[in-house]
Design a protein around this motif. Structure first.
Motif, PDB file in Angstrom:
ATOM      1  N   VAL A 172      12.306 -28.778 -29.809  1.00 31.77           N
ATOM      2  CA  VAL A 172      11.180 -28.856 -29.075  1.00 31.77           C
ATOM      3  C   VAL A 172      10.104 -29.656 -29.782  1.00 31.77           C
ATOM      4  O   VAL A 172       9.638 -30.415 -29.229  1.00 31.77           O
ATOM      5  N   THR A 201       4.949 -24.038 -23.744  1.00 29.41           N
ATOM      6  CA  THR A 201       5.693 -25.366 -23.856  1.00 29.41           C
ATOM      7  C   THR A 201       5.916 -25.849 -22.455  1.00 29.41           C
ATOM      8  O   THR A 201       6.713 -25.162 -21.741  1.00 29.41           O
ATOM      9  N   ARG A 225       7.143 -24.958 -17.208  1.00 29.20           N
ATOM     10  CA  ARG A 225       6.692 -24.069 -18.140  1.00 29.20           C
ATOM     11  C   ARG A 225       8.287 -23.811 -18.603  1.00 29.20           C
ATOM     12  O   ARG A 225       8.839 -23.117 -17.856  1.00 29.20           O
ATOM     13  N   GLU A 272      10.391 -18.750 -26.013  1.00 33.90           N
ATOM     14  CA  GLU A 272      11.372 -19.174 -26.750  1.00 33.90           C
ATOM     15  C   GLU A 272      12.627 -18.417 -27.260  1.00 33.90           C
ATOM     16  O   GLU A 272      13.781 -18.880 -27.242  1.00 33.90           O
ATOM     17  N   SER A 278       8.624 -33.076 -28.304  1.00 37.34           N
ATOM     18  CA  SER A 278       7.084 -33.258 -27.915  1.00 37.34           C
ATOM     19  C   SER A 278       6.829 -34.643 -28.573  1.00 37.34           C
ATOM     20  O   SER A 278       5.918 -35.096 -28.062  1.00 37.34           O
ATOM     21  N   LEU A 314       8.138 -33.071 -24.029  1.00 34.54           N
ATOM     22  CA  LEU A 314       7.430 -31.890 -23.689  1.00 34.54           C
ATOM     23  C   LEU A 314       6.107 -31.824 -24.403  1.00 34.54           C
ATOM     24  O   LEU A 314       5.684 -32.463 -25.338  1.00 34.54           O
ATOM     25  N   ASP A 315       5.465 -31.024 -23.915  1.00 30.95           N
ATOM     26  CA  ASP A 315       4.013 -30.622 -24.331  1.00 30.95           C
ATOM     27  C   ASP A 315       3.811 -29.297 -24.957  1.00 30.95           C
ATOM     28  O   ASP A 315       3.868 -28.194 -24.191  1.00 30.95           O
ATOM     29  N   VAL A 316       3.413 -29.171 -26.217  1.00 32.31           N
ATOM     30  CA  VAL A 316       3.627 -27.753 -26.627  1.00 32.31           C
ATOM     31  C   VAL A 316       2.004 -27.470 -26.530  1.00 32.31           C
ATOM     32  O   VAL A 316       1.227 -28.149 -27.499  1.00 32.31           O
TER      33      VAL A 316
END
Length: 229
Positions: free
Chosen positions: A47, A64, A25, A29, A51, A56-58
């Protein structure tokens, strides 16, 4: 360097160094922006970009995270990019496929299990003699997908999957424009399958080359004729 690119590079460096591993994680921010010396807006854009390419996976309300970073996931972006290319550039993708697919087929001839080969035989036998173009293309894609997967290299498999968009369209054009496309495809697939079944990598490589090169040569001729009009 644009600030967003700088932000992307800094996050990338954290991942490459191992500071942020798969599934980790990202810090809040505000904290990450201060730490990296970035504005929150440029960090946010970075970001968003990462993604989109599955780095990245928000997760709304959660944070994130770094994705699994598996080749198949990261190379999904390739098919997205490929689909934006115009039809005139399809031969370039076919050329790359002609370089990669014969070697994948040769690898499959030694790496595929008997059960996987039986599944490949079932795909070939499942193509009806009166198949329409849609059925032909779907069967062709599945046949080559199983071979790529059977090669045992997930990166190579993902690359070939990503290249299937424009080459699939080329197969549609070929099926519409040429009579006997179903029979030719069946014969070439049968030859490839026999080479894999007999564990003959050199023969498998040669038949795969013939198969892909035939589509490529036809498409180049077709596009050349269209441009000369």
């Amino acid at each position: 360097m644009p600030v967003t690119d700088e932000a992307i590079e800094k996050i990338k460096a954290m991942i490459v160094s191992g500071e942020l591993g798969p599934g980790a994680r990202l810090p809040r921010e505000a904290d990450l922006a201060v730490r990296l010396g970035l504005s929150r807006s440029s960090l946010r854009e970075a970001v968003k970009a990462l993604s989109l390419i599955r780095v990245l996976d928000v997760r709304q309300g959660d944070g994130t995270y770094v994705t699994s970073l598996q080749p198949g996931l990261l190379l999904d972006a390739l098919s997205f990019v490929v689909d934006f290319h115009q039809d005139a550039s399809v031969p370039h993708f076919l050329q790359v496929r002609r370089i990669l697919e014969p070697e994948a087929t040769a690898m499959a001839a030694t790496a595929m299990t008997d059960a996987e080969i039986a599944e490949l035989r079932a795909v070939l036998d499942g193509l009806p003699a009166d198949a329409d173009v849609a059925e032909l293309v779907a069967n062709d894609l599945e046949f080559h997908r199983k071979i790529a997967a059977g090669a045992g290299n997930p990166v190579l498999c993902s690359l070939l999957e990503g290249l299937s968009g424009p080459t699939a369209r080329a197969r549609v054009w070929r099926g519409l424009a040429q009579e006997g496309a179903v029979e030719r495809t069946r014969e070439q697939h049968a030859a490839i399958l026999e080479a894999i079944e007999t564990r003959s990598p050199d023969l498998a490589r040669s038949w795969a080359m013939v198969h892909v090169a035939g589509v490529e040569a036809w498409l180049r001729t077709t596009l050349g004729s269209a441009h000369s009009r």
